[in-house]
Write a protein that holds these residues in place. Structure first.
Motif, mmCIF file in Angstrom:
data_model
loop_
_atom_site.group_PDB
_atom_site.id
_atom_site.type_symbol
_atom_site.label_atom_id
_atom_site.label_comp_id
_atom_site.label_asym_id
_atom_site.label_seq_id
_atom_site.Cartn_x
_atom_site.Cartn_y
_atom_site.Cartn_z
ATOM 1 N N THR A 17 39.412 28.347 -39.128
ATOM 2 C CA THR A 17 39.254 27.358 -40.186
ATOM 3 C C THR A 17 40.233 27.657 -41.316
ATOM 4 O OG1 THR A 17 36.903 27.091 -39.676
ATOM 5 C CG2 THR A 17 37.657 26.333 -41.837
ATOM 6 N N HIS A 18 41.004 26.679 -41.694
ATOM 7 C CA HIS A 18 41.966 26.858 -42.773
ATOM 8 C C HIS A 18 41.249 26.858 -44.122
ATOM 9 C CE1 HIS A 18 45.622 26.676 -40.408
ATOM 10 N NE2 HIS A 18 45.151 25.619 -39.772
ATOM 11 N N ARG A 19 41.687 27.731 -44.996
ATOM 12 C CA ARG A 19 41.132 27.817 -46.348
ATOM 13 C C ARG A 19 42.170 27.287 -47.323
ATOM 14 N NH1 ARG A 19 40.837 32.050 -50.250
ATOM 15 N NH2 ARG A 19 42.099 33.310 -48.842
ATOM 16 N N GLY A 70 36.730 19.496 -42.483
ATOM 17 C CA GLY A 70 36.552 20.761 -41.776
ATOM 18 C C GLY A 70 37.240 21.969 -42.379
ATOM 19 N N TYR A 71 37.733 21.835 -43.608
ATOM 20 C CA TYR A 71 38.428 22.955 -44.249
ATOM 21 C C TYR A 71 37.498 23.714 -45.189
ATOM 22 C CZ TYR A 71 42.583 20.421 -42.698
ATOM 23 O OH TYR A 71 43.528 19.773 -41.942
ATOM 24 N N GLU A 72 37.754 24.998 -45.356
ATOM 25 C CA GLU A 72 37.120 25.773 -46.412
ATOM 26 C C GLU A 72 37.891 25.526 -47.703
ATOM 27 O OE1 GLU A 72 36.871 29.899 -45.506
ATOM 28 O OE2 GLU A 72 35.802 29.604 -43.615
ATOM 29 N N SER A 129 36.405 19.320 -47.345
ATOM 30 C CA SER A 129 35.247 19.901 -46.659
ATOM 31 C C SER A 129 34.795 19.019 -45.509
ATOM 32 C CB SER A 129 34.101 20.111 -47.654
ATOM 33 O OG SER A 129 34.448 21.041 -48.650
#
Length: 237
Positions: A2-4, A26-28, A23
């Motif tokens: 998961t990319h932040r 699907g990203y942090e 969010s």
């Protein structure tokens, strides 16, 4: 993985809008209202990319982008500049500062997400080309390193941002061919997101600047009216 993504934006409502959409995609997400806090948050672990507002308290996003590009640890960090400034000169200034892409306010959340995805894709090599060599330049996709190797000299590393790396990789995989700006946008940036052709010129300028300390900038040639190429035999200047 998961990319932040780190959002550096001092307007809470805009930061929250971006965070919610990221969010949902699907990203942090992490948020910082000024650059000092952003630096502290990046101390232990770098994000996958930074969404950076131009106008920030204390230090502008343009200045912060320049500092990130000057630091070896953060030089390759993708930067998306977010600002209300929409004139071409402002876009060029933002790109010159080190940003990889530029989105103006007000913006479409869908477009922003598309640009984020496109920037993150650029972190992946264009092709599994294997090691590439053109003149003294050697590029190794497996280690993501570029070296300048001149006869009777120690190899010197070339520090490149993510977009400049992809440009050089594409050029080196297709030496001596002239590539139009449109072709470069399609092959290096991808055609999912509209990016102005002027953006190519800015990144070519940055690529040449990175190659200048190792005397390799002259290998990137401008073909007037056609585009750019990398050559094994540059014209001596």
């Amino acid at each position: 993985m998961t990319h932040r993504i780190l959002i550096v934006e001092d307007e809470p409502s805009i930061a929250e809008l971006i965070a919610i959409n990221l969010s949902h995609a699907g990203y942090e997400v992490e948020k910082a209202m000024q650059t000092d806090l952003a630096i502290a948050m990046m101390k232990d672990r770098l994000p996958s990319m930074v969404i950076l507002d131009w106008m920030l308290p204390g230090k502008s996003g343009v200045q912060f982008a320049k500092e990130l590009r000057a630091n070896e640890r953060t030089r390759g960090l993708p930067i998306l500049m977010l600002t209300a400034k929409s004139e071409e000169s402002d876009k060029v200034m933002g790109l010159d500062s080190g940003a990889d892409d530029y989105v103006t306010k007000p913006f479409s959340p869908k477009e922003l997400i598309a640009r984020v995805k496109a920037l993150l894709r650029r972190q992946t090599p264009i092709d599994d080309t294997g090691p590439l060599t053109v003149g003294p330049l050697k590029l190794d996709p497996s280690s993501h390193r570029v070296l300048a190797v001149w006869p009777n000299c120690e190899p010197k590393p070339v520090a490149l941002g993510p977009t400049e790396y992809r440009l050089l990789q594409f050029f080196m995989a297709n030496p001596e061919r002239v590539h139009s700006r449109t072709n470069l946008l399609d092959k290096v940036w991808g055609n999912e997101v509209y990016i102005e052709e002027r953006t190519v010129d800015v990144h070519i300028k940055r690529l040449r600047a990175a190659l200048t300390p190792v005397d390799c900038d002259r290998f990137i040639e401008t073909i007037r009216g056609s585009g750019y190429r990398i050559t094994k035999t540059p014209t001596e200047t």
